[in-house]
Write an enzyme that holds these catalytic residues in place. Structure first.
Site, mmCIF file in Angstrom:
data_model
loop_
_atom_site.group_PDB
_atom_site.id
_atom_site.type_symbol
_atom_site.label_atom_id
_atom_site.label_comp_id
_atom_site.label_asym_id
_atom_site.label_seq_id
_atom_site.Cartn_x
_atom_site.Cartn_y
_atom_site.Cartn_z
ATOM 1 N N LYS A 243 0.833 -1.210 0.000
ATOM 2 C CA LYS A 243 0.000 0.000 0.000
ATOM 3 C C LYS A 243 0.872 1.266 0.000
ATOM 4 O O LYS A 243 2.085 1.185 -0.097
ATOM 5 C CB LYS A 243 -0.953 -0.019 1.204
ATOM 6 C CG LYS A 243 -1.799 -1.300 1.291
ATOM 7 C CD LYS A 243 -2.800 -1.437 0.138
ATOM 8 C CE LYS A 243 -3.294 -2.848 -0.062
ATOM 9 N NZ LYS A 243 -4.225 -3.339 0.937
HETATM 10 C C1 LIG Z 1 -5.241 -4.366 1.270
HETATM 11 C C2 LIG Z 1 -6.686 -4.188 1.299
HETATM 12 C C3 LIG Z 1 -7.473 -4.594 2.384
HETATM 13 C C4 LIG Z 1 -6.933 -5.411 3.527
HETATM 14 O O1 LIG Z 1 -5.856 -4.850 4.184
HETATM 15 P P1 LIG Z 1 -4.831 -5.773 5.004
HETATM 16 O O2 LIG Z 1 -4.006 -4.768 5.742
HETATM 17 O O3 LIG Z 1 -4.044 -6.559 4.005
HETATM 18 O O4 LIG Z 1 -5.617 -6.639 5.910
HETATM 19 C C5 LIG Z 1 -8.827 -4.306 2.363
HETATM 20 N N1 LIG Z 1 -9.396 -3.664 1.328
HETATM 21 C C6 LIG Z 1 -8.680 -3.273 0.257
HETATM 22 C C7 LIG Z 1 -9.364 -2.544 -0.853
HETATM 23 C C8 LIG Z 1 -7.308 -3.538 0.202
HETATM 24 O O5 LIG Z 1 -6.621 -3.172 -0.885
#
Ligand SMILES: *Cc1c(COP(=O)(O)O)cnc(C)c1O
Length: 386
Positions: free
Chosen positions: A190
């Site tokens: 991210k």
């Molecule tokens: C990455 C992501 C999540 C989950 O996040 P984690 O930290 O991996 O649990 C949820 N929604 C979206 C749209 C994501 O890209």
């Protein structure tokens, strides 16, 4: 040659030093650094409160719990997302349905939402929670979604896993101007990272208190909130069924340092996006659009391959890019088409816009460390693949 990844974290010496400082301190988990991280997040996005948790998935689950989703409850999101945006309803024994995306925004379509709400009202099956996902970092049509949520009495959880730093009209995503709460993910792929990690922002003190309690087993220590009186300084009470969704001080230290660099990360992404826009405009692929009154965080750069224009399928272009060392990816397989969801009765064809989008989409590399040379390699590989 090394594969150019579609995304990658950047860690600086300062990031590493902040983590090491915590390792030398008295606290490893849930200490003063978590509180500092939360204050920094709230200040950055412009919300009253922030709660840092162990993942973006935990953030979504706690968000649904804090808004009271339970058996018989219903959550709607768009199929073009990571499965976690929908799964959180099942964790609460609730149910899930979907609203298709806009043809060019890849985000939940306000038109499709209104149509589905009208039908749901007639059947007496209105949703309790809407989860608009700011896909790729581009903010959803929050004003329209918020107005519909008010009219039909639903709560809004913004899934901003792709959108920390994004702006919508005059506010940052996460300010919760058009929602009850917003969730973030700090997974390494991210926009900024804590290893694993996530956060929830809100302006509602009641929701905030619930989130804090549920993050840590449903336990409270404040005598004012206890049933009866406290039995002493050691005393605590469990008021609800919560979880261990705590984040560590080690991770929070990395988070504070990364957050202080976020604007720099976003600026670099914008530069890369401008170069892609310029240098790919002659190719027969559809580029992502930039919308009015919002600034995307550009978590992803998604191009679309229309077989009728290119004579090649998305699969062929994808394979050619991978073969030439470009680590492309696809976001997302429509959630309702996964076998788990098929078992619940969803079918291919239920959400045609998401499905058509999926057949054409390729996420090409975009990350902070990306050099112009690497970007040019991606562009050349794409020209050859087409
Ligand atoms: C990455 C992501 C999540 C989950 O996040 P984690 O930290 O991996 O649990 C949820 N929604 C979206 C749209 C994501 O890209």
């Amino acid at each position: 040659m090394r594969m150019i990844p579609y995304g990658r974290q950047n860690l600086s010496e300062d990031d590493i030093r902040s983590v090491v400082d915590v390792l030398r301190s008295d606290w490893l988990t849930q200490g003063p650094t978590v509180a500092r991280f939360e204050a920094a997040i709230a200040k950055y996005v412009g919300s009253q409160y922030a709660v840092a948790v162990s993942s973006g998935t935990a953030a979504l689950h706690l968000g649904c719990r804090a808004l009271g989703l339970k058996r018989g409850g219903m959550l709607w999101t768009s199929p073009n997302t990571f499965v976690a945006s929908a799964n959180c309803a099942f964790y609460c024994n609730g149910d899930v349905s979907f609203v298709d995306i806009g043809k060019d925004t890849f985000n939940i379509s306000p038109t499709a939402l209104e149509k589905k709400l009208i039908e749901a009202k007639q059947r007496g099956q209105l949703p309790d929670i809407l989860v608009p996902v700011h896909f790729a970092g581009q903010p959803c049509d929050m004003k329209e979604i918020f107005a519909l949520a008010k009219e039909y009495d639903c709560k809004i959880v913004e899934d901003a896993s792709h959108a920390i730093g994004a702006e919508y009209h005059d506010s940052k995503i996460g300010s919760c101007q058009y929602s009850e709460l917003t969730t973030f993910s700090f997974h390494p792929v991210k926009l900024m990272t804590t290893g694993e990690g996530g956060a929830i922002t809100t302006n509602d003190k009641g929701i905030y208190d619930k989130l804090m309690m549920l993050r840590s087993h449903g336990i409270i220590r404040d005598p004012d909130r206890m049933n009866g009186t406290s039995e002493g300084d050691w005393y605590y009470q469990q008021l609800d069924l919560g979880y261990n969704y705590r984040i560590t001080d080690i991770q929070a230290a990395l988070g504070i340092s990364q957050l202080s660099r976020l604007d720099q990360f976003l600026k670099k992404r914008q530069t890369l996006v401008r170069r892609y826009h310029n240098k790919l405009s002659h190719l027969p692929v559809k580029l992502p659009i930039v919308r009015d009154a919002r600034t995307s965080a550009w978590h992803l750069y998604v191009i679309r391959v229309d077989e009728k224009k290119t004579g090649k399928t998305r699969g062929e272009v994808f394979a050619a890019l991978r073969k030439s060392g470009v680590g492309v990816n696809v976001h997302y397989i429509p959630v309702h088409t996964h076998p788990y969801y098929a078992k619940k009765g969803f079918q291919k064809g239920d959400y045609p816009v998401s499905e058509k989008y999926y057949e054409e989409a390729i996420s090409i590399p975009i990350f902070y460390d990306m050099t112009e040379d690497e970007q040019d390699r991606v562009i050349r590989a794409l020209e050859q693949a087409l």
